[in-house]
Scaffold this active site. Sequence first.
Site, mmCIF file in Angstrom:
data_model
loop_
_atom_site.group_PDB
_atom_site.id
_atom_site.type_symbol
_atom_site.label_atom_id
_atom_site.label_comp_id
_atom_site.label_asym_id
_atom_site.label_seq_id
_atom_site.Cartn_x
_atom_site.Cartn_y
_atom_site.Cartn_z
ATOM 1 N N CYS A 289 -10.668 -2.890 -4.481
ATOM 2 C CA CYS A 289 -9.731 -3.894 -5.007
ATOM 3 C C CYS A 289 -10.468 -5.110 -5.561
ATOM 4 O O CYS A 289 -10.069 -5.683 -6.581
ATOM 5 C CB CYS A 289 -8.738 -4.317 -3.929
ATOM 6 S SG CYS A 289 -7.529 -3.023 -3.560
ATOM 7 N N GLU B 172 -3.023 -4.596 -3.105
ATOM 8 C CA GLU B 172 -3.549 -5.463 -4.169
ATOM 9 C C GLU B 172 -3.547 -4.738 -5.507
ATOM 10 O O GLU B 172 -3.152 -5.275 -6.540
ATOM 11 C CB GLU B 172 -4.992 -5.897 -3.844
ATOM 12 C CG GLU B 172 -5.119 -6.706 -2.572
ATOM 13 C CD GLU B 172 -5.382 -5.859 -1.333
ATOM 14 O OE1 GLU B 172 -4.798 -4.761 -1.221
ATOM 15 O OE2 GLU B 172 -6.171 -6.301 -0.483
ATOM 16 N N ASN C 34 0.847 -1.200 0.000
ATOM 17 C CA ASN C 34 0.000 0.000 0.000
ATOM 18 C C ASN C 34 0.881 1.247 0.000
ATOM 19 O O ASN C 34 1.977 1.269 0.586
ATOM 20 C CB ASN C 34 -1.000 -0.005 1.152
ATOM 21 C CG ASN C 34 -0.400 -0.196 2.523
ATOM 22 O OD1 ASN C 34 0.595 -0.891 2.677
ATOM 23 N ND2 ASN C 34 -0.993 0.416 3.529
ATOM 24 N N ILE C 35 0.382 2.267 -0.698
ATOM 25 C CA ILE C 35 1.128 3.523 -0.870
ATOM 26 C C ILE C 35 0.174 4.667 -0.525
ATOM 27 O O ILE C 35 -0.780 4.921 -1.279
ATOM 28 C CB ILE C 35 1.636 3.663 -2.324
ATOM 29 C CG1 ILE C 35 2.483 2.447 -2.719
ATOM 30 C CG2 ILE C 35 2.436 4.963 -2.479
ATOM 31 C CD1 ILE C 35 2.800 2.365 -4.206
ATOM 32 N N GLU C 36 0.404 5.293 0.617
ATOM 33 C CA GLU C 36 -0.516 6.345 1.087
ATOM 34 C C GLU C 36 -0.064 7.730 0.618
ATOM 35 O O GLU C 36 1.003 7.889 0.034
ATOM 36 C CB GLU C 36 -0.621 6.270 2.614
ATOM 37 C CG GLU C 36 -1.215 4.935 3.045
ATOM 38 C CD GLU C 36 -1.511 4.843 4.528
ATOM 39 O OE1 GLU C 36 -1.031 5.685 5.308
ATOM 40 O OE2 GLU C 36 -2.237 3.910 4.896
ATOM 41 N N CYS D 202 -10.300 -4.727 0.131
ATOM 42 C CA CYS D 202 -11.401 -3.753 0.167
ATOM 43 C C CYS D 202 -12.272 -3.906 -1.083
ATOM 44 O O CYS D 202 -11.904 -4.575 -2.057
ATOM 45 C CB CYS D 202 -10.847 -2.328 0.270
ATOM 46 S SG CYS D 202 -10.246 -1.654 -1.278
ATOM 47 N N CYS E 271 -4.038 0.663 -2.560
ATOM 48 C CA CYS E 271 -3.900 -0.568 -1.773
ATOM 49 C C CYS E 271 -2.824 -1.476 -2.374
ATOM 50 O O CYS E 271 -2.511 -1.399 -3.567
ATOM 51 C CB CYS E 271 -5.214 -1.339 -1.756
ATOM 52 S SG CYS E 271 -6.528 -0.555 -0.820
HETATM 53 N N1 THU Z 1 -5.219 -1.409 2.491
HETATM 54 C C1 THU Z 1 -4.663 -2.245 1.562
HETATM 55 O O1 THU Z 1 -3.568 -1.983 1.067
HETATM 56 N N2 THU Z 1 -5.337 -3.350 1.218
HETATM 57 C C2 THU Z 1 -6.526 -3.753 1.772
HETATM 58 O O2 THU Z 1 -7.045 -4.786 1.420
HETATM 59 C C3 THU Z 1 -7.157 -2.926 2.793
HETATM 60 C C4 THU Z 1 -6.518 -1.628 3.083
HETATM 61 C C5 THU Z 1 -4.468 -0.219 2.910
HETATM 62 C C6 THU Z 1 -5.002 1.090 2.481
HETATM 63 C C7 THU Z 1 -4.416 2.013 3.535
HETATM 64 O O3 THU Z 1 -3.102 2.383 3.136
HETATM 65 C C8 THU Z 1 -4.305 1.146 4.766
HETATM 66 O O4 THU Z 1 -4.418 -0.193 4.316
HETATM 67 C C9 THU Z 1 -5.350 1.427 5.809
HETATM 68 O O5 THU Z 1 -6.621 1.451 5.268
#
Ligand code: THU
Length: 129
Positions: free
Chosen positions: A89, A55, A42-44, A86, A53
Site C-alpha cells: 500500500c 488503503e 479490506n476485501i479478502e 503494509c 487492503c
Molecule cells: N490489511 C489492510 O487492509 N491494511 C493494512 O494496512 C494491513 C493489512 C488487511 C489485509 C488482510 O485482509 C488483513 O488486513 C490481515 O492482514
Amino acid sequence: MSVRDLIKLAFNAKEYAYSPYSNFKVGAALVAGNDVVYTGCNIENAAYTPTNCAERTAFFKAVSEGVYDFKRIVVVGGNNELCYPCGVCRQVMQEFCDENEFEIIVAKDEENYEVYKLKDLLPKGFKLE
Ligand code: THU
C-alpha cells in the site's frame, strides 16, 4: 474535513470489511486534492493473494473515477490498536502522492492518532526512473 471526522468515516468503512479468513478489519478514508473523500475496507479471498487492503480499495476507487491527486489518508484497524499500512500500500501511495506532502494518519480512536509523511514510512521506495 477534520481529522476527527475522517477517523469516523474510516471506522464506518471498517464495518464493511470482508475478512472471514483473518478476522482483521481495516477501514480507510482517503482525501483527494478536491477534498472528496474515498473510503475503503479490506476485501479478502479464499485464494488469499487476491486480498485487497483497505488503503488500496480507497485509492483504486478514486483512480477508477479519474482522481489522481491526494492529500491524506486515515487508517483504522484491528481492535483498538494502530494499523500501519503494509509495504504494498505504501508503494501504491508513492505512485500517486508527493512523498513530502502526503500524510498517513493511523488512528486508535478519534483522539488518539499519529501523523506521518509518506517519505518517512517509505524511504527509498521504487521509482521507474
Ligand atoms: N490489511 C489492510 O487492509 N491494511 C493494512 O494496512 C494491513 C493489512 C488487511 C489485509 C488482510 O485482509 C488483513 O488486513 C490481515 O492482514
